[in-house]
Scaffold this motif. Structure first.
Motif: not given
Length: 227
Positions: A32-35, A45-50, A14-20, A38-43
């Motif tokens: 989600s993408y790299c700021l 790359e979307l695991f918080p912390i790990f 939840w924290a990761s989602f809200i922050s993004v 600007k490349n979209p993040l793959t699945w």
């Protein structure tokens, strides 16, 4: 133990989602993408912390550093919801309130301002909690007990030493939890700021203005865990 681990990672998600979504355009949904590149993040790359750990804190595409605040807020989010009781009304109400407080902290970090609608919803949750679990007399007593602190913080707001959002944050946690916890939260957050401010000031910032709400939320999360 297992439930605590699940709660921790759920809170980190939840924290990761809200922050993004806040850091991109202020609560606007998009992939989600790299700021930086600007490349979209793959699945993967979307695991918080790990994802942060496995990628060594850098983007897989452009190798630019991922802001450490993202990792910090994911960990704090996990700590915040570690003891959430999903089987009670009070636990669910507290979950939604903490989500809003977390959103305030993230907004303050990126923009140093918070949409007023978030404060209104938070106060509404406090009122619902008071109506369901407390008596009106308890609310009046809480207000009287915190009046001195409210006046003191109000003076600091007028002197522009404190933000109005910080005062609202104090009111919310004071009425929802207790004035004792609210005072402790402000005390520990202030000590953290005093500890970090000289170091940050010496680095490169002449007119350093630290967002205070992330410190308040971090202090609240730790104290809730210990109490």
């Amino acid at each position: 133990m297992v439930s605590n681990i699940i709660n921790f990672y759920f809170g980190a998600c939840w924290a990761s989602f809200i922050s993004v979504i806040v850091q991109k355009d202020g609560l606007r949904w998009r992939r989600s993408y790299c700021l930086s590149c600007k490349n979209p993040l793959t699945w993967s790359e979307l695991f918080p912390i790990f994802s942060f750990i496995f990628q060594k804190g850098t983007c897989r595409h452009c190798k630019k550093p991922i802001p450490h605040f993202l990792l910090f807020i994911e960990i704090v989010g996990g700590i915040t919801f570690l003891k959430t009781d999903w089987y009670s009304k009070s636990g669910l109400i507290e979950f939604f309130l903490c989500l809003l407080l977390l959103t305030m902290a993230i907004f303050d970090y990126y923009y140093q301002e918070i949409p007023f609608s978030i404060f209104l919803i938070s106060f509404l949750i406090v009122i619902i909690k008071e109506l369901l679990f407390e008596q009106i007399s308890t609310l009046i007593t809480s207000f009287l007990a915190t009046s001195v602190m409210i006046i003191a913080l109000g003076v600091l707001v007028l002197l522009k030493k404190l933000g109005l959002g910080d005062l609202f944050f104090y009111l919310i946690i004071s009425f929802y939890y207790s004035e004792y916890l609210a005072n402790l939260v402000f005390l520990f957050a202030s000590l953290a700021v005093l500890t970090l401010y000289p170091k940050l000031k010496a680095q490169n910032q002449t007119n350093l203005s630290l967002p205070f709400l992330p410190f308040l939320f971090f202090s609240l999360s730790i104290l809730k865990l210990l109490m």
